[in-house]
Structure formats: C-alpha cells, structure tokens
Write a protein that holds these residues in place. Structure first.
Motif, PDB file in Angstrom:
ATOM      1  N   THR A  67       0.744  -1.239  -0.152  1.00 55.76           N
ATOM      2  CA  THR A  67      -0.071   0.003   0.025  1.00 55.76           C
ATOM      3  C   THR A  67       0.954   1.200  -0.244  1.00 55.76           C
ATOM      4  N   GLU A  68       0.170   2.300  -0.408  1.00 60.58           N
ATOM      5  CA  GLU A  68       0.999   3.696  -0.360  1.00 60.58           C
ATOM      6  C   GLU A  68      -0.083   4.786   0.146  1.00 60.58           C
ATOM      7  N   THR A  69       0.232   5.242   1.091  1.00 60.09           N
ATOM      8  CA  THR A  69      -0.738   6.176   1.910  1.00 60.09           C
ATOM      9  C   THR A  69      -0.844   7.563   1.298  1.00 60.09           C
ATOM     10  N   PHE A  70       0.314   7.838   0.454  1.00 55.21           N
ATOM     11  CA  PHE A  70       0.439   9.328   0.215  1.00 55.21           C
ATOM     12  C   PHE A  70       0.567   9.420  -1.377  1.00 55.21           C
ATOM     13  N   GLY A  71      -0.346   8.623  -2.193  1.00 50.92           N
ATOM     14  CA  GLY A  71      -0.036   8.733  -3.588  1.00 50.92           C
ATOM     15  C   GLY A  71      -0.647   9.945  -4.275  1.00 50.92           C
ATOM     16  N   THR A  72       0.431  10.471  -5.110  1.00 49.45           N
ATOM     17  CA  THR A  72       0.027  11.735  -5.850  1.00 49.45           C
ATOM     18  C   THR A  72      -0.034  11.524  -7.433  1.00 49.45           C
ATOM     19  N   VAL A  73       0.244  10.625  -8.008  1.00 48.27           N
ATOM     20  CA  VAL A  73       0.236  10.149  -9.538  1.00 48.27           C
ATOM     21  C   VAL A  73      -0.551   9.188  -9.895  1.00 48.27           C
ATOM     22  N   ASP A  74      -1.643   8.737  -9.033  1.00 46.84           N
ATOM     23  CA  ASP A  74      -2.555   7.487  -9.345  1.00 46.84           C
ATOM     24  C   ASP A  74      -4.039   7.863  -9.356  1.00 46.84           C
ATOM     25  N   GLY A  75      -4.263   8.920  -9.897  1.00 49.79           N
ATOM     26  CA  GLY A  75      -5.470   9.728  -9.861  1.00 49.79           C
ATOM     27  C   GLY A  75      -5.632  11.020  -9.268  1.00 49.79           C
ATOM     28  N   PRO A  76      -6.716  11.663  -9.211  1.00 44.88           N
ATOM     29  CA  PRO A  76      -6.876  12.977  -8.638  1.00 44.88           C
ATOM     30  C   PRO A  76      -6.561  13.192  -7.294  1.00 44.88           C
ATOM     31  N   GLY A  77      -5.757  14.159  -6.795  1.00 49.35           N
ATOM     32  CA  GLY A  77      -5.693  14.556  -5.267  1.00 49.35           C
ATOM     33  C   GLY A  77      -4.752  13.487  -4.898  1.00 49.35           C
ATOM     34  N   ILE A  78      -4.558  13.641  -3.209  1.00 49.95           N
ATOM     35  CA  ILE A  78      -3.922  12.628  -2.785  1.00 49.95           C
ATOM     36  C   ILE A  78      -4.646  11.414  -2.447  1.00 49.95           C
ATOM     37  N   ARG A  79      -3.969  10.192  -2.869  1.00 52.33           N
ATOM     38  CA  ARG A  79      -4.807   8.902  -2.631  1.00 52.33           C
ATOM     39  C   ARG A  79      -4.104   7.816  -1.903  1.00 52.33           C
ATOM     40  N   PHE A  80      -4.908   6.877  -1.209  1.00 50.94           N
ATOM     41  CA  PHE A  80      -4.579   5.792  -0.630  1.00 50.94           C
ATOM     42  C   PHE A  80      -4.528   4.688  -1.794  1.00 50.94           C
ATOM     43  N   VAL A  81      -3.132   4.200  -1.997  1.00 48.80           N
ATOM     44  CA  VAL A  81      -2.953   3.210  -3.175  1.00 48.80           C
ATOM     45  C   VAL A  81      -2.858   1.947  -2.605  1.00 48.80           C
ATOM     46  N   PHE A  82      -3.724   0.913  -3.258  1.00 49.09           N
ATOM     47  CA  PHE A  82      -3.770  -0.429  -2.980  1.00 49.09           C
ATOM     48  C   PHE A  82      -3.017  -1.354  -4.139  1.00 49.09           C
ATOM     49  N   PHE A  83      -1.736  -1.886  -3.941  1.00 49.89           N
ATOM     50  CA  PHE A  83      -1.257  -2.718  -5.177  1.00 49.89           C
ATOM     51  C   PHE A  83      -1.744  -3.944  -4.963  1.00 49.89           C
ATOM     52  N   LEU A  84      -2.234  -4.629  -5.923  1.00 55.61           N
ATOM     53  CA  LEU A  84      -2.662  -6.101  -5.815  1.00 55.61           C
ATOM     54  C   LEU A  84      -1.935  -6.706  -6.358  1.00 55.61           C
ATOM     55  N   GLN A  85      -1.824  -8.015  -5.825  1.00 53.93           N
ATOM     56  CA  GLN A  85      -0.583  -9.204  -6.412  1.00 53.93           C
ATOM     57  C   GLN A  85      -1.025  -9.794  -7.683  1.00 53.93           C
ATOM     58  N   GLY A  86      -0.243 -10.039  -8.534  1.00 54.97           N
ATOM     59  CA  GLY A  86      -0.476 -10.960  -9.661  1.00 54.97           C
ATOM     60  C   GLY A  86      -0.701 -10.096 -10.924  1.00 54.97           C
ATOM     61  N   CYS A  87      -0.143 -10.647 -12.102  1.00 54.67           N
ATOM     62  CA  CYS A  87      -0.316  -9.829 -13.349  1.00 54.67           C
ATOM     63  C   CYS A  87       0.151 -10.905 -14.460  1.00 54.67           C
ATOM     64  N   PRO A  88      -0.749 -11.033 -15.416  1.00 50.47           N
ATOM     65  CA  PRO A  88      -0.384 -11.977 -16.363  1.00 50.47           C
ATOM     66  C   PRO A  88       0.479 -11.270 -17.711  1.00 50.47           C
ATOM     67  N   MET A  89       0.660  -9.978 -17.677  1.00 46.70           N
ATOM     68  CA  MET A  89       1.424  -9.277 -18.582  1.00 46.70           C
ATOM     69  C   MET A  89       2.839  -9.408 -18.174  1.00 46.70           C
ATOM     70  N   ARG A  90       3.886  -9.244 -19.056  1.00 48.09           N
ATOM     71  CA  ARG A  90       5.256  -9.325 -18.991  1.00 48.09           C
ATOM     72  C   ARG A  90       5.748  -8.115 -19.681  1.00 48.09           C
ATOM     73  N   CYS A  91       5.392  -6.798 -19.275  1.00 54.67           N
ATOM     74  CA  CYS A  91       6.041  -5.470 -20.016  1.00 54.67           C
ATOM     75  C   CYS A  91       7.542  -5.656 -19.940  1.00 54.67           C
ATOM     76  N   LEU A  92       7.982  -5.262 -21.199  1.00 50.51           N
ATOM     77  CA  LEU A  92       9.660  -5.245 -20.877  1.00 50.51           C
ATOM     78  C   LEU A  92      10.048  -4.096 -19.964  1.00 50.51           C
ATOM     79  N   TYR A  93       9.320  -3.200 -19.724  1.00 54.12           N
ATOM     80  CA  TYR A  93       9.676  -2.121 -18.945  1.00 54.12           C
ATOM     81  C   TYR A  93       8.742  -2.059 -17.717  1.00 54.12           C
ATOM     82  N   CYS A  94       8.482  -3.087 -17.276  1.00 54.66           N
ATOM     83  CA  CYS A  94       7.586  -3.190 -15.822  1.00 54.66           C
ATOM     84  C   CYS A  94       8.460  -2.844 -14.628  1.00 54.66           C
ATOM     85  N   HIS A  95       7.825  -1.767 -13.791  1.00 54.02           N
ATOM     86  CA  HIS A  95       8.666  -1.313 -12.582  1.00 54.02           C
ATOM     87  C   HIS A  95       8.287  -1.909 -11.396  1.00 54.02           C
TER      88      HIS A  95
END
Length: 259
Positions: free
Chosen positions: A11-39
């Motif tokens: 989680t990130e309690t002070f997200g500023t780049v994931d939607g409008p305003g300051i946000r509580f960001v929840f990162f969920l586990q798991g992804c089917p994609m393998r983007c070459l630049y995935c961070h």
C-alpha cells in the motif's frame, strides 16, 4: 457469508500520481502481462502475499482519511482485474463508506474510486457480464494503460495482444466511466510519430476521455530485477527525457480534433 479477500502486494498512503488529489493506493498481487519496462516485477506472481478484506482496507483508509479530502482510493497492481470479485466488493463498500463533508465524493456518495489497469483481462463477450457491469457502476475513474497501438508490437512489448484492451476502452465509453489513457514513452519502442498518431486518434474518438498522460520510461526498477534475479530486458535503453515527453505530447495534440 465469507468475506471476499484481496491478495495485496503493498500500500501507499500518500499517492499523488494515481488519480486526482492525494490517494490511498492499494497494489494488488498478480499480473498476466510481462511488459519489458515493468517497474513492479515483484507483483507478477499470483501466489498469495497478504490477504485483507474490504473492511480491513477501509479501516486503513480511515486512519489517514483527513489527507484525502480531494482524493480517494486507487487500486492498481500488478493487474487488479485478476481479482475482479474483490475489486468490485471493495469499490462497492468504499462507495457506501462514510467520509467527511468536505471530501470529494464518489458517484454513490462515498469514497472516490479509481482503477489503474491494463484492461487485458476484458473481452467483448464480457460486455453483458453482471460483474463487469457492476465494476463500472462503482468506479469513478479508470486509468487505462495502452502500451502500443500496433498489435504485433504490443505483443512483443507485453506478451499479449492489445485487442481486449482497446475493447475495454470502448466498453468503458458505453458505460460512461470517465477515462484517462496512460502511455509509457519508451525511446525507439513506443515513441514513433505513427504510433502516437494512432494513439491520439483512438483516444480522442472516445467520448468519456478525460486526458492522455504520457509517462516517461525510467530505469529505477533495475535494482528490483537484480534482487529478484531476473534479467532486465531494456538494459541498453535510455530513460525518456523531458524533451522526449514534450515532443510526444505535441504530436498527440497535433492530431486532436480540438487543436
């Protein structure tokens, strides 16, 4: 009734780049994609990480609610729609959650909800699926990552076709869900004028479009790959510069119907 649990990476309690305003960001586990630049390669595995109910996550939100008067909650990943039932449950409860009078409210009067997704798990036959329709009814904003407009190049870049992703954008338009399209600008891979022209024309054809965000490719994830023992695919690709982004933005705008 058993609670639907979310497999949460972090989680990130002070997200500023994931939607409008300051946000509580929840990162969920798991992804089917393998983007070459995935961070976030540490989110790829679907294996259980930390399990939380919607109520537990809302309790975490409440502990910092005073900071989110102009923001809300964002669910990202990984790919959050791998856990579609949980996301729908979480957003439904968030939309009914009590917030301060001075907060920006979601469409149902509760917390403003934002979904950051690749859209790759959608397909046209799901357009009438009740769960996908419910997702739209409780989502205030979608940040949709479009990696490349050329399907063949998209497959090289991510391991998946872009057809379902573009279909998801049209589905969101039909459901009138506000949309921000995000595009990572990778030198020599996603920055050609032809590709940006196609992106612009597709994006501006959508009546629910709020904005097109050009995100500069960076190499800050390299230490993560080293720690995980995974070869970094774009080792010799330089980060995108501010000038690169400005040029891309100008190309995007030049094909806008509002220019």
């Amino acid at each position: 009734m058993t609670d639907i649990l979310g497999n949460i990476h972090s989680t990130e309690t002070f997200g500023t780049v994931d939607g409008p305003g300051i946000r509580f960001v929840f990162f969920l586990q798991g992804c089917p994609m393998r983007c070459l630049y995935c961070h976030n390669p540490d989110t790829w595995k679907i294996a259980p990480n930390q399990s939380f109910s919607s109520e537990q996550l809302l309790s975490q939100y409440d502990s910092c609610q005073e900071f989110y008067t102009k923001g809300g909650i964002t669910v990202t990943g990984g790919e959050p729609l791998l856990q579609l039932p949980f996301v729908v449950d979480f957003f439904t409860k968030a939309q009914k959650h009590k917030i301060g009078q001075n907060h920006i409210k979601g469409k149902l009067g509760g917390i403003h909800t934002c979904l950051d997704t690749s859209g790759v798990l959608f397909s046209p036959e799901k357009a009438e699926d009740p769960l996908w329709l419910q997702l739209c009814s409780v989502t205030d904003l979608v940040l949709l990552d479009i990696k490349h407009m050329d399907d063949e190049e998209h497959q090289k870049l991510t391991g998946h076709s872009n057809k379902n992703i573009l279909s998801f954008a049209k589905f969101l338009e039909k459901q009138k869900v506000p949309l921000v399209i995000r595009h990572v600008l990778v030198p020599a891979l996603t920055d050609s004028e032809t590709q940006l022209q196609k992106l612009s024309q597709f994006a501006y054809s959508l009546t629910n479009l709020i904005a097109i965000d050009i995100l500069p490719y960076h190499t800050m994830a390299i230490p993560k790959y080293q720690q995980l023992g995974i070869p970094y695919p774009l080792e010799n690709v330089p980060p995108a510069t501010k000038a690169d982004v400005a040029k891309a933005q100008q190309i995007i705008l030049s094909y806008s119907p509002k220019k």
